[in-house]
Write a protein that holds these residues in place. Structure first.
Motif, PDB file in Angstrom:
ATOM      1  N   ASN A  30      12.947  28.841 -21.740  1.00  0.00           N
ATOM      2  CA  ASN A  30      13.648  28.380 -20.543  1.00  0.00           C
ATOM      3  C   ASN A  30      15.041  29.008 -20.414  1.00  0.00           C
ATOM      4  OD1 ASN A  30      14.957  26.883 -22.522  1.00  0.00           O
ATOM      5  ND2 ASN A  30      13.943  24.970 -21.975  1.00  0.00           N
ATOM      6  N   CYS A  31      15.396  29.888 -21.373  1.00  0.00           N
ATOM      7  CA  CYS A  31      16.681  30.588 -21.327  1.00  0.00           C
ATOM      8  C   CYS A  31      16.483  32.070 -21.604  1.00  0.00           C
ATOM      9  CB  CYS A  31      17.648  30.026 -22.380  1.00  0.00           C
ATOM     10  SG  CYS A  31      18.169  28.340 -22.074  1.00  0.00           S
ATOM     11  N   GLU A  32      17.473  32.859 -21.238  1.00  0.00           N
ATOM     12  CA  GLU A  32      17.459  34.288 -21.550  1.00  0.00           C
ATOM     13  C   GLU A  32      18.877  34.710 -21.923  1.00  0.00           C
ATOM     14  OE1 GLU A  32      16.374  36.611 -18.129  1.00  0.00           O
ATOM     15  OE2 GLU A  32      17.514  35.316 -16.798  1.00  0.00           O
ATOM     16  N   ARG A  33      18.954  35.833 -22.587  1.00  0.00           N
ATOM     17  CA  ARG A  33      20.236  36.365 -23.006  1.00  0.00           C
ATOM     18  C   ARG A  33      20.617  37.492 -22.037  1.00  0.00           C
ATOM     19  NH1 ARG A  33      19.818  36.011 -28.262  1.00  0.00           N
ATOM     20  NH2 ARG A  33      18.017  37.371 -28.214  1.00  0.00           N
ATOM     21  N   LYS A  34      21.838  37.439 -21.514  1.00  0.00           N
ATOM     22  CA  LYS A  34      22.318  38.471 -20.581  1.00  0.00           C
ATOM     23  C   LYS A  34      23.478  39.213 -21.233  1.00  0.00           C
ATOM     24  CE  LYS A  34      20.175  37.189 -16.660  1.00  0.00           C
ATOM     25  NZ  LYS A  34      19.925  37.689 -15.375  1.00  0.00           N
ATOM     26  N   LYS A  35      23.375  40.547 -21.215  1.00  0.00           N
ATOM     27  CA  LYS A  35      24.441  41.392 -21.750  1.00  0.00           C
ATOM     28  C   LYS A  35      25.659  41.231 -20.867  1.00  0.00           C
ATOM     29  CE  LYS A  35      24.693  45.928 -23.797  1.00  0.00           C
ATOM     30  NZ  LYS A  35      24.005  47.201 -23.933  1.00  0.00           N
ATOM     31  N   ASN A  36      26.809  41.024 -21.490  1.00  0.00           N
ATOM     32  CA  ASN A  36      28.013  40.723 -20.735  1.00  0.00           C
ATOM     33  C   ASN A  36      29.223  41.401 -21.375  1.00  0.00           C
ATOM     34  OD1 ASN A  36      29.603  39.376 -18.819  1.00  0.00           O
ATOM     35  ND2 ASN A  36      29.978  37.683 -20.208  1.00  0.00           N
ATOM     36  N   ARG A  37      30.067  41.942 -20.584  1.00  0.00           N
ATOM     37  CA  ARG A  37      31.358  42.497 -20.983  1.00  0.00           C
ATOM     38  C   ARG A  37      31.335  43.423 -22.190  1.00  0.00           C
ATOM     39  NH1 ARG A  37      33.201  36.907 -19.982  1.00  0.00           N
ATOM     40  NH2 ARG A  37      32.979  36.597 -22.174  1.00  0.00           N
ATOM     41  N   PRO A  38      30.629  44.574 -22.118  1.00  0.00           N
ATOM     42  CA  PRO A  38      30.783  45.523 -23.220  1.00  0.00           C
ATOM     43  C   PRO A  38      32.237  46.003 -23.246  1.00  0.00           C
ATOM     44  CG  PRO A  38      29.338  46.411 -21.523  1.00  0.00           C
ATOM     45  CD  PRO A  38      29.747  45.050 -21.094  1.00  0.00           C
ATOM     46  N   LEU A  92      24.118  33.137 -22.801  1.00  0.00           N
ATOM     47  CA  LEU A  92      22.875  32.391 -22.689  1.00  0.00           C
ATOM     48  C   LEU A  92      22.807  31.807 -21.280  1.00  0.00           C
ATOM     49  CD1 LEU A  92      20.441  31.431 -24.380  1.00  0.00           C
ATOM     50  CD2 LEU A  92      21.720  29.342 -24.830  1.00  0.00           C
ATOM     51  N   VAL A  93      21.756  32.169 -20.536  1.00  0.00           N
ATOM     52  CA  VAL A  93      21.598  31.744 -19.139  1.00  0.00           C
ATOM     53  C   VAL A  93      20.236  31.074 -18.997  1.00  0.00           C
ATOM     54  CG1 VAL A  93      21.518  32.538 -16.741  1.00  0.00           C
ATOM     55  CG2 VAL A  93      23.053  33.659 -18.370  1.00  0.00           C
ATOM     56  N   THR A  94      20.183  29.957 -18.271  1.00  0.00           N
ATOM     57  CA  THR A  94      18.920  29.259 -18.077  1.00  0.00           C
ATOM     58  C   THR A  94      18.030  30.023 -17.104  1.00  0.00           C
ATOM     59  OG1 THR A  94      19.897  27.861 -16.367  1.00  0.00           O
ATOM     60  CG2 THR A  94      19.881  26.986 -18.596  1.00  0.00           C
ATOM     61  N   ARG A  95      16.743  30.167 -17.447  1.00  0.00           N
ATOM     62  CA  ARG A  95      15.755  30.838 -16.587  1.00  0.00           C
ATOM     63  C   ARG A  95      15.075  29.853 -15.659  1.00  0.00           C
ATOM     64  NH1 ARG A  95      11.103  32.474 -19.347  1.00  0.00           N
ATOM     65  NH2 ARG A  95      10.654  33.926 -17.681  1.00  0.00           N
ATOM     66  N   LYS A  96      15.028  28.597 -16.078  1.00  0.00           N
ATOM     67  CA  LYS A  96      14.306  27.547 -15.358  1.00  0.00           C
ATOM     68  C   LYS A  96      15.193  26.306 -15.310  1.00  0.00           C
ATOM     69  CE  LYS A  96      10.100  29.070 -17.733  1.00  0.00           C
ATOM     70  NZ  LYS A  96       9.045  28.689 -18.649  1.00  0.00           N
ATOM     71  N   ASP A  97      14.843  25.366 -14.450  1.00  0.00           N
ATOM     72  CA  ASP A  97      15.503  24.060 -14.486  1.00  0.00           C
ATOM     73  C   ASP A  97      15.152  23.394 -15.811  1.00  0.00           C
ATOM     74  OD1 ASP A  97      16.514  24.430 -11.924  1.00  0.00           O
ATOM     75  OD2 ASP A  97      14.911  23.293 -10.956  1.00  0.00           O
ATOM     76  N   ILE A  98      16.155  22.796 -16.448  1.00  0.00           N
ATOM     77  CA  ILE A  98      15.940  22.127 -17.732  1.00  0.00           C
ATOM     78  C   ILE A  98      16.274  20.654 -17.548  1.00  0.00           C
ATOM     79  CG2 ILE A  98      16.668  22.019 -20.146  1.00  0.00           C
ATOM     80  CD1 ILE A  98      17.373  25.022 -19.907  1.00  0.00           C
ATOM     81  N   THR A 127      15.089  27.056 -25.288  1.00  0.00           N
ATOM     82  CA  THR A 127      14.408  28.073 -26.083  1.00  0.00           C
ATOM     83  C   THR A 127      14.736  29.461 -25.547  1.00  0.00           C
ATOM     84  OG1 THR A 127      12.423  27.860 -24.713  1.00  0.00           O
ATOM     85  CG2 THR A 127      12.493  26.567 -26.750  1.00  0.00           C
ATOM     86  N   LEU A 128      14.510  30.453 -26.399  1.00  0.00           N
ATOM     87  CA  LEU A 128      14.849  31.830 -26.080  1.00  0.00           C
ATOM     88  C   LEU A 128      13.854  32.743 -26.776  1.00  0.00           C
ATOM     89  CD1 LEU A 128      17.165  33.798 -25.003  1.00  0.00           C
ATOM     90  CD2 LEU A 128      18.077  33.660 -27.304  1.00  0.00           C
ATOM     91  N   GLU A 129      13.425  33.792 -26.115  1.00  0.00           N
ATOM     92  CA  GLU A 129      12.593  34.783 -26.786  1.00  0.00           C
ATOM     93  C   GLU A 129      13.537  35.724 -27.518  1.00  0.00           C
ATOM     94  OE1 GLU A 129       8.748  37.543 -26.009  1.00  0.00           O
ATOM     95  OE2 GLU A 129      10.249  37.567 -24.430  1.00  0.00           O
ATOM     96  N   TYR A 130      13.455  35.716 -28.857  1.00  0.00           N
ATOM     97  CA  TYR A 130      14.348  36.569 -29.644  1.00  0.00           C
ATOM     98  C   TYR A 130      14.009  38.021 -29.402  1.00  0.00           C
ATOM     99  CZ  TYR A 130      15.372  32.401 -32.528  1.00  0.00           C
ATOM    100  OH  TYR A 130      15.743  31.177 -32.987  1.00  0.00           O
ATOM    101  N   ASN A 131      15.012  38.834 -29.157  1.00  0.00           N
ATOM    102  CA  ASN A 131      14.777  40.260 -29.028  1.00  0.00           C
ATOM    103  C   ASN A 131      15.881  41.074 -29.702  1.00  0.00           C
ATOM    104  OD1 ASN A 131      16.837  39.923 -27.188  1.00  0.00           O
ATOM    105  ND2 ASN A 131      15.563  40.255 -25.395  1.00  0.00           N
ATOM    106  N   LEU A 132      16.897  40.442 -30.259  1.00  0.00           N
ATOM    107  CA  LEU A 132      17.928  41.148 -31.011  1.00  0.00           C
ATOM    108  C   LEU A 132      17.621  41.172 -32.498  1.00  0.00           C
ATOM    109  CD1 LEU A 132      21.208  39.879 -29.316  1.00  0.00           C
ATOM    110  CD2 LEU A 132      20.114  42.085 -29.023  1.00  0.00           C
ATOM    111  N   TYR A 133      16.789  40.250 -32.950  1.00  0.00           N
ATOM    112  CA  TYR A 133      16.400  40.172 -34.359  1.00  0.00           C
ATOM    113  C   TYR A 133      15.078  39.426 -34.450  1.00  0.00           C
ATOM    114  CZ  TYR A 133      18.779  35.737 -33.545  1.00  0.00           C
ATOM    115  OH  TYR A 133      19.191  34.558 -33.002  1.00  0.00           O
ATOM    116  N   ILE A 134      14.398  39.555 -35.580  1.00  0.00           N
ATOM    117  CA  ILE A 134      13.102  38.921 -35.762  1.00  0.00           C
ATOM    118  C   ILE A 134      13.292  37.609 -36.504  1.00  0.00           C
ATOM    119  CG2 ILE A 134      10.833  39.150 -36.863  1.00  0.00           C
ATOM    120  CD1 ILE A 134      11.221  42.226 -36.502  1.00  0.00           C
ATOM    121  N   PRO A 135      12.799  36.475 -35.952  1.00  0.00           N
ATOM    122  CA  PRO A 135      12.949  35.201 -36.647  1.00  0.00           C
ATOM    123  C   PRO A 135      12.127  35.162 -37.926  1.00  0.00           C
ATOM    124  CG  PRO A 135      11.529  34.946 -34.742  1.00  0.00           C
ATOM    125  CD  PRO A 135      12.045  36.356 -34.722  1.00  0.00           C
TER     126      PRO A 135
END
Length: 147
Positions: free
Chosen positions: A108-116, A125-131, A138-146
């Motif tokens: 229900n959340c995603e990570r947005k790249k901000n201010r390099p 962390l930004v919500t993808r859906k109403d919570i 929750t978040l789909e990890y894509n920067l590291y493997i859980p």
């Protein structure tokens, strides 16, 4: 040791008077709390309804010390307590020539790249859906493997 002068004590007294006005550090927004998770360990939960598209703050900071070193990933409390949920999609065939991919379930959340900024990149962390209140974020990890 430096000798304390009368003006030092005046500054100390003024700062003590300000203590009641100081804000306390809050590692999470008021809309979130940490609780035992059914997914894994502890997780982030909504204390009230949060609409889709809400920016909850910085979850990760990526730092590149130099070109020879690997990037270092620092997690804030937002990034440290959010649990993984994979995005699951399904291809639906509309007709003989057309199909479309739809989300079956996912975070229900995603990570947005901000201010390099030079050697530092922040991710929000930004919500993808109403919570709903009480729901785990929750978040789909894509920067590291859980693990």
């Amino acid at each position: 040791m430096t000798e304390l002068k009368e003006e030092h004590f005046e500054v100390i007294d003024k700062n003590k008077d300000k203590n009641h006005k100081k804000k306390t550090y809050r590692p999470l927004p008021d809309t979130l709390f940490i609780e035992e998770s059914l997914i894994n360990g502890q997780g982030l939960f909504a204390s009230k309804d949060i609409p889709a598209g809400t920016d909850l703050g910085i979850s990760h900071v990526e730092i590149e010390k130099d070109k020879m070193s690997p990037k270092e990933l620092i997690r804030t409390p937002l990034g440290g307590f959010i649990n993984h949920e994979p995005l699951i999609t399904k291809v639906i065939r509309i007709d003989e020539d057309t199909s479309k991919t739809v989300e079956v379930s996912g975070p229900n959340c995603e990570r947005k790249k901000n201010r390099p900024d030079g050697n530092k990149t922040e991710y929000n962390l930004v919500t993808r859906k109403d919570i709903k209140a009480g729901e785990e974020l929750t978040l789909e990890y894509n920067l590291y493997i859980p693990e």
